[in-house]
Design a protein around this motif. Structure first.
Motif, PDB file in Angstrom:
ATOM      1  N   THR A  92      64.117 -38.711 -16.601  1.00  0.00           N
ATOM      2  CA  THR A  92      65.087 -39.775 -16.312  1.00  0.00           C
ATOM      3  C   THR A  92      65.703 -39.581 -14.931  1.00  0.00           C
ATOM      4  O   THR A  92      65.779 -40.512 -14.129  1.00  0.00           O
ATOM      5  CB  THR A  92      66.213 -39.758 -17.382  1.00  0.00           C
ATOM      6  OG1 THR A  92      65.609 -39.884 -18.654  1.00  0.00           O
ATOM      7  CG2 THR A  92      67.185 -40.895 -17.162  1.00  0.00           C
ATOM      8  N   ALA A  93      66.145 -38.339 -14.672  1.00  0.00           N
ATOM      9  CA  ALA A  93      66.780 -38.050 -13.384  1.00  0.00           C
ATOM     10  C   ALA A  93      65.783 -38.204 -12.245  1.00  0.00           C
ATOM     11  O   ALA A  93      66.126 -38.729 -11.175  1.00  0.00           O
ATOM     12  CB  ALA A  93      67.352 -36.637 -13.408  1.00  0.00           C
ATOM     13  N   ALA A  96      65.289 -41.945 -11.635  1.00  0.00           N
ATOM     14  CA  ALA A  96      66.498 -42.556 -11.078  1.00  0.00           C
ATOM     15  C   ALA A  96      66.693 -42.128  -9.631  1.00  0.00           C
ATOM     16  O   ALA A  96      67.012 -42.955  -8.763  1.00  0.00           O
ATOM     17  CB  ALA A  96      67.704 -42.157 -11.921  1.00  0.00           C
ATOM     18  N   LEU A  97      66.493 -40.834  -9.374  1.00  0.00           N
ATOM     19  CA  LEU A  97      66.680 -40.333  -8.008  1.00  0.00           C
ATOM     20  C   LEU A  97      65.644 -40.907  -7.048  1.00  0.00           C
ATOM     21  O   LEU A  97      65.954 -41.268  -5.910  1.00  0.00           O
ATOM     22  CB  LEU A  97      66.571 -38.808  -7.999  1.00  0.00           C
ATOM     23  CG  LEU A  97      67.881 -38.039  -8.025  1.00  0.00           C
ATOM     24  CD1 LEU A  97      67.608 -36.556  -8.170  1.00  0.00           C
ATOM     25  CD2 LEU A  97      68.676 -38.295  -6.757  1.00  0.00           C
ATOM     26  N   SER A 143      74.719 -34.469 -14.450  1.00  0.00           N
ATOM     27  CA  SER A 143      73.717 -35.097 -15.315  1.00  0.00           C
ATOM     28  C   SER A 143      72.859 -34.044 -16.007  1.00  0.00           C
ATOM     29  O   SER A 143      72.046 -34.367 -16.873  1.00  0.00           O
ATOM     30  CB  SER A 143      72.809 -36.022 -14.499  1.00  0.00           C
ATOM     31  OG  SER A 143      71.929 -35.249 -13.701  1.00  0.00           O
ATOM     32  N   ARG A 174      74.925 -36.205 -21.734  1.00  0.00           N
ATOM     33  CA  ARG A 174      74.864 -37.593 -22.207  1.00  0.00           C
ATOM     34  C   ARG A 174      76.194 -38.033 -22.829  1.00  0.00           C
ATOM     35  O   ARG A 174      76.528 -39.202 -22.861  1.00  0.00           O
ATOM     36  CB  ARG A 174      73.770 -37.748 -23.265  1.00  0.00           C
ATOM     37  CG  ARG A 174      72.369 -37.493 -22.756  1.00  0.00           C
ATOM     38  CD  ARG A 174      71.727 -38.779 -22.243  1.00  0.00           C
ATOM     39  NE  ARG A 174      70.366 -38.555 -21.808  1.00  0.00           N
ATOM     40  CZ  ARG A 174      70.011 -38.139 -20.604  1.00  0.00           C
ATOM     41  NH1 ARG A 174      70.932 -37.875 -19.696  1.00  0.00           N
ATOM     42  NH2 ARG A 174      68.746 -37.977 -20.285  1.00  0.00           N
ATOM     43  N   GLU A 210      71.746 -45.240 -14.866  1.00  0.00           N
ATOM     44  CA  GLU A 210      70.357 -44.820 -15.118  1.00  0.00           C
ATOM     45  C   GLU A 210      70.253 -43.298 -15.163  1.00  0.00           C
ATOM     46  O   GLU A 210      69.537 -42.740 -16.003  1.00  0.00           O
ATOM     47  CB  GLU A 210      69.445 -45.392 -14.024  1.00  0.00           C
ATOM     48  CG  GLU A 210      67.975 -45.200 -14.331  1.00  0.00           C
ATOM     49  CD  GLU A 210      67.068 -45.882 -13.315  1.00  0.00           C
ATOM     50  OE1 GLU A 210      67.584 -46.481 -12.353  1.00  0.00           O
ATOM     51  OE2 GLU A 210      65.847 -45.796 -13.494  1.00  0.00           O
ATOM     52  N   LEU A 211      70.977 -42.641 -14.280  1.00  0.00           N
ATOM     53  CA  LEU A 211      70.959 -41.174 -14.257  1.00  0.00           C
ATOM     54  C   LEU A 211      71.448 -40.611 -15.585  1.00  0.00           C
ATOM     55  O   LEU A 211      71.018 -39.538 -16.010  1.00  0.00           O
ATOM     56  CB  LEU A 211      71.853 -40.682 -13.112  1.00  0.00           C
ATOM     57  CG  LEU A 211      71.829 -39.197 -12.776  1.00  0.00           C
ATOM     58  CD1 LEU A 211      70.472 -38.787 -12.204  1.00  0.00           C
ATOM     59  CD2 LEU A 211      72.922 -38.844 -11.770  1.00  0.00           C
ATOM     60  N   GLY A 237      70.999 -42.017 -18.457  1.00  0.00           N
ATOM     61  CA  GLY A 237      70.134 -42.396 -19.566  1.00  0.00           C
ATOM     62  C   GLY A 237      70.123 -43.861 -19.934  1.00  0.00           C
ATOM     63  O   GLY A 237      69.401 -44.261 -20.851  1.00  0.00           O
TER      64      GLY A 237
END
Lengths: 256, 285
Positions: free
Chosen positions: A2-3, A6-7, A93, B45, B71-72, B74
């Motif tokens: 996910t990270a 996104a990054l 995160s 989260r 988005e980072l 989740g």
């Protein structure tokens, strides 16, 4: 993952919002190339490449030289996160350091490949660079291997240096030393003996050897596999070293 | 919950440990039954943190900032609608397509906070969210915090600005030197830590040695506060022949400030920017 995604997306978005660095880095080599084409043509002919125009040296040479400056941007983006105070938000995160490094590195590899390809295309249009029987796929392999290696090297420097000034010094000196030793400024055959002996430690050497294979020897994919192997293999080794050295909790200093 | 403490008391350190930004020397961090130190990704989260210093991407728009942090954390397809919702909650809906670099200080501060709550965290930690903010921003942030708490989120709000703590009307934890010294509602704390004392103003210089004897702290121009087993009669006796220097004397009513003083032995420093903002607000009123 996910990270990482996104990054990657946000890095590309930042570049799209402010593309001027890349525009300048595309224009500068195009200004420099014509200045040395004739001289490099004579130099290549003296090295045994009959009929060379000089574009076969000056276009790859400037791409390889400026490639270090463009690649340096990946490091600056990491320091900039500290300057923008967004680094701790990324850390919060709980993304693993591999995902953070990948999120910065992968988009810049893609951009680096596109930037190199665009410069080769511009070099073909402006200076008449042609493949002379060489393979475009082989060229793409060398371009990709060089991008991977440069971005990996800059990320290792980023993991090592605390301040952006230190990275900047490494980037500037690295571009000139690696580029000079690697045959980006003059053909490899014209380098003094001691330089030819140490040249293989630089990514520029393997990139320039690959470019010579394509543009001066009419080489195909099989001919450039050794050079691609060294570049990509080095990138992987350097990346492993970077992951082991990179400390997400280390404070980096951006410009005051 | 308001986390109240002086500068250096350990408020930011505590939040940083909970958020996984610092590793504790000892102890555990439990978040909704989850060991945050053993499973930081799952814990991340559940929580949102807005650190003390504004951290946003100046080169991206307000919308892009919100969507990225969503988005980072989740969010997938819902990140766009959440960005709009949070922007509205914090008065940023008209600024969604403006670059963050073009926001005022207060707007940037609101965006900074909005980025922490875009993924609907179960625990939201705001570290001095109103430092340097104007009055309007402060009120909007406090409203947003109340709304989040009403929606069921746990909110930890650090500050050393007492009027904010009072207006939040939340549970209060007083921290000093890394230790929690007291906790409870405002009424409970006042009831448990009542202090007597006086506030007085003098003309000229306070007689030599009297400040120490009274344990008085200066709180304004020639105005002092002394707490302890002290009333007006005792104050006049201590002033003795200098009593004509006194221009005003007032008995202190127990409040959060006297509670803080009683619990920690220290006076809570106010943030100069917030005092200025309050003064400006009062002047305009």
């Amino acid at each position: 993952m996910t990270a990482l995604l996104a990054l990657t997306k946000v890095q590309l978005r930042i570049i799209r919002n402010d593309p001027w660095f890349l525009v300048i880095m595309f224009g500068m080599p195009l200004v420099v190339m014509p200045l040395f084409t004739k001289t490099m043509g004579l130099s290549l002919q003296a090295s045994g490449f009959e009929g060379a125009t000089g574009a076969e040296q000056v276009v790859p040479g400037q791409v390889v030289l400026f490639g270090f400056f463009v690649g340096g941007s990946v490091g600056f983006t990491v320091y900039r996160e500290h300057g923008w105070r967004t680094w701790d938000r990324l850390r919060a995160s709980a993304a693993p350091s591999v995902a953070l490094l990948g999120g910065f590195g992968l988009p810049w590899i893609v951009i680096h490949v596109i930037w190199q390809s665009a410069l080769f295309a511009a070099g073909a249009l402006a200076l008449g660079l042609n493949f002379n029987g060489g393979s475009p796929i082989a060229l793409l392999l060398i371009i990709t291997g060089y991008s991977m290696c440069v971005i990996a090297l800059i990320l290792l420097a980023t993991a090592t240096f605390r301040t952006v000034n230190q990275l900047s010094a490494f980037q500037n000196v690295g571009a000139m030393v690696f580029g000079g030793l690697g045959g980006a400024l003059v053909p490899l055959e014209q380098l003094p003996g001691w330089a030819r002996a140490v040249a293989p430690i630089t990514p520029a050497y393997w990139a320039m050897r690959g470019h010579q294979d394509v543009f001066l020897r009419g080489g195909g994919v099989a001919d450039v596999l050794p050079e691609f192997g060294v570049l990509a293999g080095s990138a992987l080794v350097i990346s492993a070293l970077t992951v082991s050295r990179f400390r997400v909790d280390e404070t980096k200093e951006f410009f005051a | 919950m308001s986390l109240l403490g002086r500068n250096g008391a350990g408020k930011t350190t505590m939040l940083s440990i909970i958020a996984g930004l610092l590793v504790p020397d000892a102890g555990t961090v439990q978040l909704d039954g989850l060991d945050a130190l053993k499973d930081p990704e799952s814990a991340a989260r559940l929580l949102g943190i807005a650190p003390q210093e504004t951290g946003i991407y100046p080169i991206l728009t307000v919308r892009q900032n919100l969507e990225f942090f969503g988005e980072l954390s989740g969010l997938k397809a819902s990140r766009k609608s959440r960005a709009s919702e949070v922007a509205e909650q914090l008065g940023l809906e008209q600024l969604l397509d403006r670059k963050a670099s073009q926001l005022s200080g207060g707007e940037a501060r609101r965006l900074h906070t909005a980025c922490a709550l875009v993924h609907r965290p179960r625990l939201l930690m705001l570290d001095e969210p109103t430092v340097g903010a104007d009055v309007a921003t402060r009120l909007q942030l406090i409203d947003a915090v109340r709304q989040l708490a009403d929606d069921g989120a746990a909110v930890v709000y650090t500050t050393h600005y007492l009027p904010e703590v009072e207006s939040l009307a939340a549970d209060i934890v007083i921290i000093d030197d890394g230790q929690i010294l007291a906790r409870g509602t405002q009424d409970e704390l006042i009831a448990a830590h009542q202090l007597r004392g006086v506030r007085f103003s003098v003309e000229g210089v306070l007689p030599h040695g009297l400040a120490e004897e009274l344990n008085a702290v200066i709180v304004g121009d020639s105005t002092y506060r002394a707490v302890g087993d002290l009333d007006m009669r005792e104050l006049l006796r201590l002033f003795g022949s200098n009593a004509d220097q006194l221009t005003a004397v007032e008995s202190l009513r127990p409040d959060l400030e006297t509670v803080f003083l009683a619990v920690t032995g220290h006076r809570l420093e106010a943030d100069a920017s917030q005092d200025e903002a309050t003064s400006a607000e009062e002047a305009s009123a």
